[in-house]
Design a protein around this motif. Structure first.
Motif, PDB file in Angstrom:
ATOM      1  N   GLY A  71       0.813  -1.200   0.000  1.00 10.24           N
ATOM      2  CA  GLY A  71       0.000   0.000   0.000  1.00 10.24           C
ATOM      3  C   GLY A  71       0.850   1.255   0.000  1.00 10.24           C
ATOM      4  O   GLY A  71       2.014   1.243  -0.398  1.00 10.24           O
ATOM      5  N   GLY A  72       0.263   2.372   0.458  1.00 10.29           N
ATOM      6  CA  GLY A  72       1.000   3.619   0.532  1.00 10.29           C
ATOM      7  C   GLY A  72       1.559   4.029  -0.819  1.00 10.29           C
ATOM      8  O   GLY A  72       0.895   3.928  -1.855  1.00 10.29           O
ATOM      9  N   GLU A  73       2.814   4.483  -0.820  1.00  9.58           N
ATOM     10  CA  GLU A  73       3.446   4.943  -2.052  1.00  9.58           C
ATOM     11  C   GLU A  73       3.800   3.800  -2.996  1.00  9.58           C
ATOM     12  O   GLU A  73       4.011   4.014  -4.190  1.00  9.58           O
ATOM     13  CB  GLU A  73       4.714   5.729  -1.718  1.00  9.58           C
ATOM     14  CG  GLU A  73       4.459   7.002  -0.921  1.00  9.58           C
ATOM     15  CD  GLU A  73       5.747   7.723  -0.576  1.00  9.58           C
ATOM     16  OE1 GLU A  73       6.831   7.168  -0.871  1.00  9.58           O
ATOM     17  OE2 GLU A  73       5.674   8.838  -0.019  1.00  9.58           O
ATOM     18  N   THR A  74       3.867   2.578  -2.457  1.00 10.43           N
ATOM     19  CA  THR A  74       4.264   1.434  -3.288  1.00 10.43           C
ATOM     20  C   THR A  74       3.212   1.074  -4.322  1.00 10.43           C
ATOM     21  O   THR A  74       3.542   0.714  -5.466  1.00 10.43           O
ATOM     22  CB  THR A  74       4.551   0.209  -2.397  1.00 10.43           C
ATOM     23  OG1 THR A  74       5.666   0.494  -1.559  1.00 10.43           O
ATOM     24  CG2 THR A  74       4.861  -1.027  -3.221  1.00 10.43           C
ATOM     25  N   LEU A  75       1.941   1.172  -3.967  1.00 12.52           N
ATOM     26  CA  LEU A  75       0.883   0.697  -4.855  1.00 12.52           C
ATOM     27  C   LEU A  75       0.904   1.395  -6.217  1.00 12.52           C
ATOM     28  O   LEU A  75       0.950   0.711  -7.254  1.00 12.52           O
ATOM     29  CB  LEU A  75      -0.479   0.845  -4.185  1.00 12.52           C
ATOM     30  CG  LEU A  75      -1.679   0.424  -5.019  1.00 12.52           C
ATOM     31  CD1 LEU A  75      -1.594  -1.042  -5.403  1.00 12.52           C
ATOM     32  CD2 LEU A  75      -2.974   0.689  -4.274  1.00 12.52           C
ATOM     33  N   PRO A  76       0.873   2.722  -6.312  1.00  8.52           N
ATOM     34  CA  PRO A  76       0.888   3.329  -7.648  1.00  8.52           C
ATOM     35  C   PRO A  76       2.174   3.061  -8.422  1.00  8.52           C
ATOM     36  O   PRO A  76       2.146   2.947  -9.656  1.00  8.52           O
ATOM     37  CB  PRO A  76       0.713   4.831  -7.356  1.00  8.52           C
ATOM     38  CG  PRO A  76       1.070   5.019  -5.931  1.00  8.52           C
ATOM     39  CD  PRO A  76       0.718   3.740  -5.256  1.00  8.52           C
ATOM     40  N   VAL A  77       3.302   2.933  -7.720  1.00 14.05           N
ATOM     41  CA  VAL A  77       4.566   2.623  -8.392  1.00 14.05           C
ATOM     42  C   VAL A  77       4.503   1.225  -9.002  1.00 14.05           C
ATOM     43  O   VAL A  77       4.893   1.002 -10.155  1.00 14.05           O
ATOM     44  CB  VAL A  77       5.749   2.741  -7.413  1.00 14.05           C
ATOM     45  CG1 VAL A  77       7.036   2.258  -8.065  1.00 14.05           C
ATOM     46  CG2 VAL A  77       5.909   4.182  -6.940  1.00 14.05           C
ATOM     47  N   ALA A  78       4.006   0.265  -8.222  1.00 13.45           N
ATOM     48  CA  ALA A  78       3.889  -1.108  -8.719  1.00 13.45           C
ATOM     49  C   ALA A  78       2.871  -1.193  -9.849  1.00 13.45           C
ATOM     50  O   ALA A  78       3.072  -1.905 -10.840  1.00 13.45           O
ATOM     51  CB  ALA A  78       3.510  -2.047  -7.574  1.00 13.45           C
ATOM     52  N   LEU A  79       1.785  -0.469  -9.712  1.00 15.74           N
ATOM     53  CA  LEU A  79       0.730  -0.475 -10.727  1.00 15.74           C
ATOM     54  C   LEU A  79       1.263   0.002 -12.076  1.00 15.74           C
ATOM     55  O   LEU A  79       0.903  -0.538 -13.128  1.00 15.74           O
ATOM     56  CB  LEU A  79      -0.426   0.414 -10.266  1.00 15.74           C
ATOM     57  CG  LEU A  79      -1.651   0.518 -11.168  1.00 15.74           C
ATOM     58  CD1 LEU A  79      -2.312  -0.844 -11.335  1.00 15.74           C
ATOM     59  CD2 LEU A  79      -2.643   1.527 -10.589  1.00 15.74           C
ATOM     60  N   ALA A  80       2.135   1.002 -12.048  1.00 13.74           N
ATOM     61  CA  ALA A  80       2.684   1.562 -13.286  1.00 13.74           C
ATOM     62  C   ALA A  80       3.576   0.567 -14.025  1.00 13.74           C
ATOM     63  O   ALA A  80       3.900   0.794 -15.201  1.00 13.74           O
ATOM     64  CB  ALA A  80       3.461   2.830 -12.982  1.00 13.74           C
ATOM     65  N   PRO A 102      -2.407   4.853   3.700  1.00 14.67           N
ATOM     66  CA  PRO A 102      -3.366   4.789   2.590  1.00 14.67           C
ATOM     67  C   PRO A 102      -2.696   5.076   1.256  1.00 14.67           C
ATOM     68  O   PRO A 102      -1.757   5.868   1.166  1.00 14.67           O
ATOM     69  CB  PRO A 102      -4.383   5.884   2.936  1.00 14.67           C
ATOM     70  CG  PRO A 102      -4.258   6.080   4.411  1.00 14.67           C
ATOM     71  CD  PRO A 102      -2.808   5.834   4.725  1.00 14.67           C
ATOM     72  N   ALA A 103      -3.182   4.407   0.238  1.00 12.27           N
ATOM     73  CA  ALA A 103      -2.662   4.609  -1.115  1.00 12.27           C
ATOM     74  C   ALA A 103      -3.538   5.614  -1.857  1.00 12.27           C
ATOM     75  O   ALA A 103      -4.759   5.645  -1.684  1.00 12.27           O
ATOM     76  CB  ALA A 103      -2.636   3.292  -1.870  1.00 12.27           C
ATOM     77  N   THR A 104      -2.911   6.442  -2.679  1.00 14.70           N
ATOM     78  CA  THR A 104      -3.633   7.393  -3.519  1.00 14.70           C
ATOM     79  C   THR A 104      -3.355   7.065  -4.972  1.00 14.70           C
ATOM     80  O   THR A 104      -2.203   7.009  -5.398  1.00 14.70           O
ATOM     81  CB  THR A 104      -3.192   8.838  -3.225  1.00 14.70           C
ATOM     82  OG1 THR A 104      -3.454   9.142  -1.859  1.00 14.70           O
ATOM     83  CG2 THR A 104      -3.946   9.815  -4.119  1.00 14.70           C
ATOM     84  N   LEU A 105      -4.428   6.840  -5.735  1.00 12.54           N
ATOM     85  CA  LEU A 105      -4.301   6.546  -7.155  1.00 12.54           C
ATOM     86  C   LEU A 105      -4.927   7.679  -7.961  1.00 12.54           C
ATOM     87  O   LEU A 105      -6.026   8.150  -7.639  1.00 12.54           O
ATOM     88  CB  LEU A 105      -5.003   5.226  -7.497  1.00 12.54           C
ATOM     89  CG  LEU A 105      -4.471   3.962  -6.830  1.00 12.54           C
ATOM     90  CD1 LEU A 105      -5.311   2.758  -7.257  1.00 12.54           C
ATOM     91  CD2 LEU A 105      -3.021   3.740  -7.190  1.00 12.54           C
ATOM     92  N   ASP A 106      -4.221   8.103  -8.982  1.00 10.22           N
ATOM     93  CA  ASP A 106      -4.724   9.145  -9.870  1.00 10.22           C
ATOM     94  C   ASP A 106      -5.245   8.486 -11.142  1.00 10.22           C
ATOM     95  O   ASP A 106      -4.504   7.761 -11.823  1.00 10.22           O
ATOM     96  CB  ASP A 106      -3.598  10.125 -10.198  1.00 10.22           C
ATOM     97  CG  ASP A 106      -4.090  11.284 -11.045  1.00 10.22           C
ATOM     98  OD1 ASP A 106      -4.303  11.072 -12.252  1.00 10.22           O
ATOM     99  OD2 ASP A 106      -4.270  12.384 -10.490  1.00 10.22           O
ATOM    100  N   PHE A 107      -6.500   8.726 -11.445  1.00  9.92           N
ATOM    101  CA  PHE A 107      -7.114   8.063 -12.600  1.00  9.92           C
ATOM    102  C   PHE A 107      -6.348   8.354 -13.886  1.00  9.92           C
ATOM    103  O   PHE A 107      -6.139   7.470 -14.714  1.00  9.92           O
ATOM    104  CB  PHE A 107      -8.564   8.509 -12.767  1.00  9.92           C
ATOM    105  CG  PHE A 107      -9.203   8.002 -14.031  1.00  9.92           C
ATOM    106  CD1 PHE A 107      -9.680   6.702 -14.110  1.00  9.92           C
ATOM    107  CD2 PHE A 107      -9.275   8.803 -15.168  1.00  9.92           C
ATOM    108  CE1 PHE A 107     -10.234   6.226 -15.287  1.00  9.92           C
ATOM    109  CE2 PHE A 107      -9.824   8.331 -16.341  1.00  9.92           C
ATOM    110  CZ  PHE A 107     -10.314   7.041 -16.409  1.00  9.92           C
TER     111      PHE A 107
END
Length: 306
Positions: free
Chosen positions: A200-209, A227-232
């Protein structure tokens, strides 16, 4: 009997106390606990326990009273079990369909390390789908689930990249089959067909990319407690038609007992290796829990009843 009960004190989250012996339901066996393991997620729940909470989900021991309805292992069988509560005690009532017999070649320590982490890893990979020849990124790989999922995925033919914090942990994951080790998800080269994300946190959007086109990210934890923040729009500009999937290990089409038996069989055959980072007497459970919470234990922590 003696059992560990929550205190709500972060410095000493549990204490030994006298409690009534459990009275099994018709579909439950009474198990004399020889060893149990603790999980980092359980340490979080102990911070604000509900009245009457009795923790403990991962146990190994001896059936002293089989289920009255005739299901499950017979008396005096060595078993591994996954009760939903009450396992940190001398005796535990466990649903018969959440038990599996332990052969002599699998120790109580190994058995106790299997349930929650092993079930999560096994079912996580089933959720991800076929992994043969696919590139898989595993975040938070130095924990109990990470070790199991790395070994299982590599054995099934995946090319696994494991994210872990230090070289020593990475070396062990390499022994278990990881093709690459990185210490920051930003260093993972990708693209990956599957991302198994538990931080989670900062890892989730990095991994998603780092997902490939039509790749799948299975989100199964938030160990960072951030908490993780995702930008659509970032996601829209990233991998085409990617999927983010929520996962809960109890939502499965197979029974707990059947999957525990599969994990036991793989362990007995030398194809799965529970990574036990610490073994201690259950009188030291409070210390072990704080060390696990603060990431001072690699893999699983197992407590034994003397």
């Amino acid at each position: 009997m003696k059992a560990l009960i929550p205190t709500g004190d972060p410095a000493e989250p549990v204490v030994l106390a006298d409690v009534p012996e459990p009275v099994p339901r018709a579909n439950e066996a009474l198990v004399k606990v020889e060893a149990f393991s603790v999980n980092r997620g359980e340490t979080f729940k102990l911070e604000a326990p509900a009245p009457g909470d009795r923790p403990g989900k991962d146990i190994a021991g001896l059936v002293v009273q089989p289920a009255a309805d005739g299901t499950g292992p017979a008396g005096i069988a060595r078993v591994v079990g996954h009760p939903m509560a009450g396992g940190w005690a001398e005796l535990a009532a466990v649903p018969a369909d959440a038990l599996a017999v332990l052969p002599d070649t699998v120790s109580a320590l190994q058995g106790a390390a299997l349930p929650l982490a092993g079930l999560t890893a096994l079912r996580l990979l089933r959720t991800a789908g076929p992994v043969l020849g696919r590139r898989v990124l595993v975040t938070g790989a130095s924990g109990g689930v990470g070790h199991f999922v790395t070994e299982l995925a590599a054995a099934a033919g995946a090319e696994v990249t494991a994210v872990t914090r230090d070289a020593a942990r990475g070396a062990r994951l390499t022994e278990l089959g990881a093709a690459a080790i990185v210490h920051d998800p930003a260093d993972a080269r990708g693209p990956y067909d599957i991302v198994l994300e538990s931080t989670g946190g900062e890892t989730l959007p990095v991994a998603l990319a780092r997902l490939a086109r039509r790749g799948t990210l299975v989100w199964f934890g938030q160990a960072s407690r951030t908490p993780a923040t995702l930008d659509f729009f970032d996601f829209f500009d990233g991998p085409e038609s990617a999927v983010i999937r929520h996962f809960h290990y109890l939502d499965a089409d197979t029974g707990l007992g059947d999957d525990l038996a599969a994990l036991v069989r793989l362990t007995a055959e030398g194809r799965l290796h529970p990574e036990i980072g610490r073994v201690a007497d259950w009188a030291d459970t409070a210390t072990v829990l704080t060390d696990l919470r603060d990431r001072r234990i690699r893999g699983k922590a197992v407590l034994t009843l003397s």
